[in-house]
Design a protein around this motif. Sequence first.
Motif, PDB file in Angstrom:
ATOM      1  N   ASP A 206       0.860  -1.193   0.000  1.00 54.81           N
ATOM      2  CA  ASP A 206       0.000   0.000   0.000  1.00 54.81           C
ATOM      3  C   ASP A 206       0.896   1.242   0.000  1.00 54.81           C
ATOM      4  N   SER A 207       1.557   1.466  -1.134  1.00 53.02           N
ATOM      5  CA  SER A 207       2.491   2.599  -1.171  1.00 53.02           C
ATOM      6  C   SER A 207       1.745   3.920  -1.293  1.00 53.02           C
ATOM      7  N   GLY A 208       0.543   3.891  -1.888  1.00 58.50           N
ATOM      8  CA  GLY A 208      -0.242   5.117  -2.034  1.00 58.50           C
ATOM      9  C   GLY A 208       0.223   6.015  -3.168  1.00 58.50           C
ATOM     10  N   ALA A 209       1.198   5.572  -3.953  1.00 60.91           N
ATOM     11  CA  ALA A 209       1.770   6.449  -4.990  1.00 60.91           C
ATOM     12  C   ALA A 209       0.858   6.542  -6.211  1.00 60.91           C
ATOM     13  N   ALA A 210       0.706   7.779  -6.724  1.00 60.73           N
ATOM     14  CA  ALA A 210      -0.098   7.971  -7.944  1.00 60.73           C
ATOM     15  C   ALA A 210       0.568   7.277  -9.128  1.00 60.73           C
ATOM     16  N   ALA A 211       1.907   7.290  -9.129  1.00 63.14           N
ATOM     17  CA  ALA A 211       2.664   6.757 -10.274  1.00 63.14           C
ATOM     18  C   ALA A 211       2.438   5.261 -10.469  1.00 63.14           C
ATOM     19  N   THR A 212       2.069   4.559  -9.392  1.00 66.02           N
ATOM     20  CA  THR A 212       1.904   3.108  -9.504  1.00 66.02           C
ATOM     21  C   THR A 212       0.449   2.677  -9.288  1.00 66.02           C
TER      22      THR A 212
END
Length: 256
Positions: A206-212
């Motif tokens: 659950d990194s929360g990154a938009a890029a992924t």
Amino acid sequence: MPSSPVHDPVRHLLVLGGTTEARRLAAALAEEPGVRVTSSLAGRVAAPRLPAGEVRIGGFGGPEGLARWLREHAVDALIDATHPFAGTISFHAAQAAATAHVPLLALRRPGWVARPGDVWHPVPSLDAAATALPALGSRVFLTTGRMGLAHFAHLTDLWFLVRSVDAPEPPHPPRMTTVLDRGPFTLDGERELLRRHRIDVLVTKDSGAAATAPKLAAAREAGVPVVVVQRPPVPEGVPVADEPGAAVDWVRALLG
Ligand SMILES: NC(=O)c1ccc[n+]([C@@H]2O[C@H](COP(=O)([O-])OP(=O)(O)OC[C@H]3O[C@@H](n4cnc5c(N)ncnc54)[C@H](OP(=O)(O)O)[C@@H]3O)[C@@H](O)[C@H]2O)c1
């Protein structure tokens, strides 16, 4: 007459980096008057994207080493902008900041939130993800990074598509294809990967990154279940900013 110590009017900030947010923060702080920013990278990636300002690379040698670095380099404030899953360095930062009496802020982007149509299986660790997998699918898209592959190495009946920035090293699952790539990723690209490799289960932190995030939308569309590894906690008592602008505000308030 003895002279009194002269204080450097330029304030020194140390950003523990390795994330998009850390690079954005370093760029914003480099524009602040009266501030000097050093970013620290662990040195895991062979050709890292370098942030603005000064950069140092490599571990500090535990919390004691980091506390020493803070003192020797007269750091006025420490910002832990590492990845939400880099749990060790975040705890070292909390210990070192307390020892060296340096104010500490954690910069953490918010986690992802499930949407209608998502079939998510939250798990507390990579080991728990590996335990959950056989019941969910047999063709796995594993996006948790090359450093954690050992946790899946015993799953000899499953096939893995592994995506990482640098090539994985053993131990890793025996039936595995690697895609070397780094985000941002597109929805079209993620749809195509799932389709071409007949993926029937996705594993992510659950990194929360938009890029992924597009992989989550692609999985939702395809009805593919997602094993979501939950984040380790931020050390107790450490204030948290959820985006680089809020971290800049914290620095301004702190340094007056
Ligand atoms: N974990 C992930 O999923 C992930 C994903 C993307 C990017 N990253 C980035 O990759 C780096 C390493 O992640 P990790 O999960 O291996 O970290 P970790 O397990 O929390 O840290 C392990 C050790 O690596 C060193 N270290 C970590 N981050 C550092 C930094 N920014 N500057 C200097 N030393 C650092 C420290 O060594 P010493 O004890 O010797 O100081 C630390 O004890 C982090 O900077 C993180 O932001 C991690």
